[in-house]
Design an enzyme around this catalytic site. Structure first.
Site, mmCIF file in Angstrom:
data_model
loop_
_atom_site.group_PDB
_atom_site.id
_atom_site.type_symbol
_atom_site.label_atom_id
_atom_site.label_comp_id
_atom_site.label_asym_id
_atom_site.label_seq_id
_atom_site.Cartn_x
_atom_site.Cartn_y
_atom_site.Cartn_z
ATOM 1 N N ASP A 1 -15.482 15.324 -115.124
ATOM 2 C CA ASP A 1 -14.912 15.445 -113.959
ATOM 3 C C ASP A 1 -13.434 16.493 -114.225
ATOM 4 O OD1 ASP A 1 -16.071 13.500 -112.321
ATOM 5 O OD2 ASP A 1 -14.641 12.047 -113.084
ATOM 6 N N GLN B 1 -14.854 5.302 -111.788
ATOM 7 C CA GLN B 1 -15.272 5.403 -110.330
ATOM 8 C C GLN B 1 -14.675 4.748 -109.344
ATOM 9 O OE1 GLN B 1 -16.683 8.153 -108.188
ATOM 10 N NE2 GLN B 1 -16.955 8.256 -110.332
ATOM 11 N N GLU C 1 -24.274 10.573 -106.784
ATOM 12 C CA GLU C 1 -23.577 11.720 -106.989
ATOM 13 C C GLU C 1 -23.325 11.781 -108.578
ATOM 14 O OE1 GLU C 1 -19.396 10.636 -106.075
ATOM 15 O OE2 GLU C 1 -18.876 12.991 -106.144
ATOM 16 N N HIS C 2 -22.966 10.834 -109.303
ATOM 17 C CA HIS C 2 -22.783 10.987 -110.842
ATOM 18 C C HIS C 2 -23.982 10.053 -111.409
ATOM 19 C CE1 HIS C 2 -18.722 11.506 -109.227
ATOM 20 N NE2 HIS C 2 -18.575 12.582 -110.158
ATOM 21 N N GLU D 1 -48.133 37.859 -80.571
ATOM 22 C CA GLU D 1 -47.060 37.304 -80.308
ATOM 23 C C GLU D 1 -46.519 37.707 -78.790
ATOM 24 O OE1 GLU D 1 -44.035 37.146 -83.301
ATOM 25 O OE2 GLU D 1 -45.147 35.681 -84.494
ATOM 26 N N GLN E 1 -5.528 20.626 -88.596
ATOM 27 C CA GLN E 1 -4.896 21.670 -88.176
ATOM 28 C C GLN E 1 -4.710 23.159 -89.307
ATOM 29 O OE1 GLN E 1 -3.565 18.804 -88.470
ATOM 30 N NE2 GLN E 1 -1.741 18.714 -89.826
ATOM 31 N N ASN F 1 -9.870 14.076 -96.022
ATOM 32 C CA ASN F 1 -10.059 12.702 -95.198
ATOM 33 C C ASN F 1 -10.833 13.025 -93.956
ATOM 34 O OD1 ASN F 1 -8.526 13.668 -93.042
ATOM 35 N ND2 ASN F 1 -6.525 12.616 -93.857
ATOM 36 N N SER G 1 -17.189 8.418 -103.478
ATOM 37 C CA SER G 1 -17.493 8.861 -104.822
ATOM 38 C C SER G 1 -18.389 7.478 -105.400
ATOM 39 C CB SER G 1 -16.274 9.095 -105.662
ATOM 40 O OG SER G 1 -16.767 10.061 -106.676
ATOM 41 N N HIS H 1 -10.988 5.196 -107.924
ATOM 42 C CA HIS H 1 -10.708 6.247 -106.765
ATOM 43 C C HIS H 1 -10.239 5.557 -105.474
ATOM 44 C CE1 HIS H 1 -11.785 10.052 -108.464
ATOM 45 N NE2 HIS H 1 -12.687 9.670 -109.137
ATOM 46 N N HIS I 1 -42.056 45.558 -80.942
ATOM 47 C CA HIS I 1 -42.334 45.140 -82.180
ATOM 48 C C HIS I 1 -43.539 46.019 -82.762
ATOM 49 C CE1 HIS I 1 -39.309 42.081 -81.702
ATOM 50 N NE2 HIS I 1 -39.484 41.905 -83.073
ATOM 51 N N TYR J 1 -9.622 23.789 -99.350
ATOM 52 C CA TYR J 1 -8.733 22.640 -98.926
ATOM 53 C C TYR J 1 -8.501 21.614 -100.217
ATOM 54 C CZ TYR J 1 -6.744 19.003 -96.042
ATOM 55 O OH TYR J 1 -5.847 18.089 -95.443
#
Lengths: 440, 440
Positions: B370, B268, B336-337, B424, B200, B223, B246, B271, B429, B139
């Site tokens: 990045d 950062q 994250e960073h 068990e 979709q 999103n 981020s 963004h 088994h 995506y």
């Protein structure tokens, strides 16, 4: 009339094979909307009220009352006492299984789970640091499917990864504790254990309560409520796969004693009436022989009713044109357990792309893998072996990229990064890269 | 009055630090119930009506009309034409970045992603076979955040893993295509691409339609609708992490030019107003210097309004007692960073347990990572670095356990397995294991 177990007979040469095969494989992972709503309510309640909510649900669903949640903690001495209560044969089996599982997962960590790095021609360091999770929660089902082997299979990889805090939750309906489960927790090195279960236990582990600490990841199988709860908390904590019914697929060339194959099909079917046992074989006479062994052996099995329901409802004996076709069909199924019951299993193994675990040769019954061969028995079900893996050390590790750009490297990389950043309209990124360029 | 960007000033020595710090970090990943319901409806509709439903939602949400879904496929010659349309500098940057990303991920595969096996003392073979997924969906967001670098970062690891069918989806609102995104798909070796997006597109990849093939796993950011859809189809297909806003955390000892750090915080913040930029530093005078650079540089930034909103709303400049304390706080955030902007970054790196990517030394601006240093820029956000990892080759591989028990091995393992299986209550088994024992 005595109980019959007759798996559906199919032949790939039949004109209706595709439709019949699809119908038999069909299983929907969709969760009941009512279960989803109840789980959402339980999660919200535990998040809000913590210990008090967990106590209430434990009383309501497990019939287990306690003055406070700390009364439901199993202390280490109780785990040890459970181990001490076992027979020598059970102690030995549990320890031997644990030792083999540990050895295998140590090899797995060494092969695929160590930090690595290199320096490029500019002296820039690149790599990944692999570190254990801090704290994990292991869900162990109670009641009718209380499996000590699952304790080993979840806790030992976490231990090998280096997790310092392994928290087990196991429901004990009406307070009935399973000594083997507690002993397994002792042998596997579980750090803390609580007799709570269901969505409320998942919630407690995900959010933390005054008594049960918040974990970073939750693994282990459970019923529909547990599965729904794990899916809902995913993202806030890590989870392993959502397990569906267990499956076995046996690829047979006709060289294995048919009673062995019949019993291997039983060993999956006895788990649960939704479990699926399938035989793929190019030899019709051999398929007949396996059916005869099913008929002969079924009356001896204590769990014959579950076995019959599973084999009648979901089992299949499929005649294929040849072993190559059997392998191709196996790849379409992507089974959890795949036995290659052949004189020459290494001829077929390279053709097998998707499976949780591949058991090679007649001596490798799935049950050996379930308990003690070493590899994990927590495996991807319902075709998810197409994209997921056995539980392993890697599930209890995470990675951090390491980058150390040298001054020389920054001169090369800065220009590339700035060009791309301007192209994306991210001038801050571009300027940050350009600031590292040496003024000429 | 001109725009101001004033990240919150905190000191760990303050009595209100814990509360102030918690408030600033707070971010909820909870999805809006209305979005959840709309996504559930879209998924069900695409599952039922396939191509027709995808076409309708694309017309409604993206303002893009087409006679049929195949008209929304981007052919390879269109991807190549997009690449040919770029400037030489852009072509070079894209190819250089792709080459470095490929080299890094090849090293990653070699270090942690190869099959392995061993034989134990009984001749039993144990190991894991590592294989690529067959088909994956990537995506790629369109509209305001169309990032060609994300195409490289998702497609190249899949390619290196050996995935034979990489399907990209990218929304093109009102039909506007981003040449850099299409060119990146060409450079990265995307096999097929469709200009669809939103829930979709996720549904089409998860269920398959007449035109868009069903995939095994879906990766890539999106999103709230895309995130919710991915979470819902998880289990039926694999997904990567659900990304939150981020974040960057800079650990500074005061040795880096303060304008570099200011610009890294901007990179950062630009963004998204929910992005989080945090500086941890034991030197109050240096923090003042960074704030002065923020004030000086902000008016030069085209995205100054987003930067100001992000820094004012979520940014922080935190005075710590020393670097050790800064490292400990970083571990609580699990950023994250993580930039270690220090004269001696290798002194601090071993103290850093949780982070998506660690950037060592003043020259290693996050923006280099990045775009082109090599490591992946798809990283765990919102503290999920506690349990998850950068996107990597391993996300496009899966493992199958291999077990071949020898006749001798079956004699040892059979007894252990039977003991545990009887414990068990799984007699099938146990019997399957016992059948492999040689009669004496």
């Amino acid at each position: 009339m005595s109980l019959q177990a007759a798996p559906l007979r199919l032949s790939t040469a039949s004109s209706t094979f595709e439709a019949d095969f699809a119908a038999r494989l069909h299983w929907s992972a969709d969760t009941d909307a009512e279960i989803e709503q109840r789980v959402a309510d339980i999660l919200a309640d535990v998040q809000r009220r913590g210990d008090a909510a967990v106590l209430e649900y434990t009383a309501r669903f497990d019939g287990l009352n306690a003055p406070d949640l700390s009364a439901l903690e199993l202390r280490q001495d109780e785990l040890k006492a459970a181990f001490d209560s076992l027979s020598d044969a059970q102690k030995h089996a549990l320890q031997a299984a644990a030792r083999r599982v540990r050895t295998y997962h140590e090899a797995q960590k060494k092969a695929n789970g160590e930090s690595w790095s290199y320096r490029d021609e500019d002296g820039t360091l690149l790599g990944q640091k692999v570190t254990p999770l801090d704290r994990v929660g292991i869900y162990v089902p109670g009641g009718k499917a209380a499996y000590p082997s699952s304790v080993l299979m979840n806790a030992i990889p976490a231990h090998v990864a280096g997790v310092e805090d392994i928290i087990m939750v196991v429901p004990t309906p009406r307070g009935e504790k399973n000594a083997l489960v507690l002993a397994a927790a002792y042998v596997a090195g579980v750090h803390r254990a609580f007799t709570v279960g269901g969505a409320q236990a998942v919630a407690a582990l995900a959010y933390g309560t005054a008594t049960i600490p918040k974990v970073d990841k939750i693994t282990g199988p459970g019923n529909a409520y547990v599965a729904s709860a794990k899916k809902r908390v995913f993202g806030m904590v890590g989870i392993d796969m959502i397990a569906g019914p267990s499956e076995i697929l046996v690829l047979a060339d006709g060289s294995t004693p048919p009673e062995w194959v019949a019993m291997d099909l039983f060993s999956q079917a006895e788990h649960d009436e939704l479990a699926q046992s399938i035989l793929l074989c190019p030899d019709a006479a051999y398929i007949d022989a396996v059916q005869r062994e099913i008929d002969r052996l079924l009356p001896e099995m204590p769990r014959q009713e579950i076995i019959a329901r599973s084999l009648n409802g979901r089992g299949a004996l499929i005649l294929t044109r040849d072993m190559e076709e059997a392998c191709a069909i196996s790849n379409r199924i992507a089974p959890e357990h795949l036995e290659v019951s052949s004189r020459d299993p290494h001829r077929w193994e390279p053709l097998l792309k998707h499976a949780g675990a591949i058991f090679l040769g007649a001596y490798t019954s799935e049950s050996l893998g379930d308990y003690c061969a070493g590899p994990n028995h927590v495996l991807p079900t319902s075709g998810t072996a197409r994209f997921s893996s056995p539980l392993g050390v890697y599930d209890f590790q995470k990675r951090s990229s390491l980058i150390e750009v040298s001054e020389a490297g920054a001169q090369v990389l800065g220009k590339i990064a700035a060009e791309l950043a301007y192209g994306e309209g991210l001038q801050g990124h571009a300027r940050a890269a350009e600031m590292r360029l040496l003024k000429k």
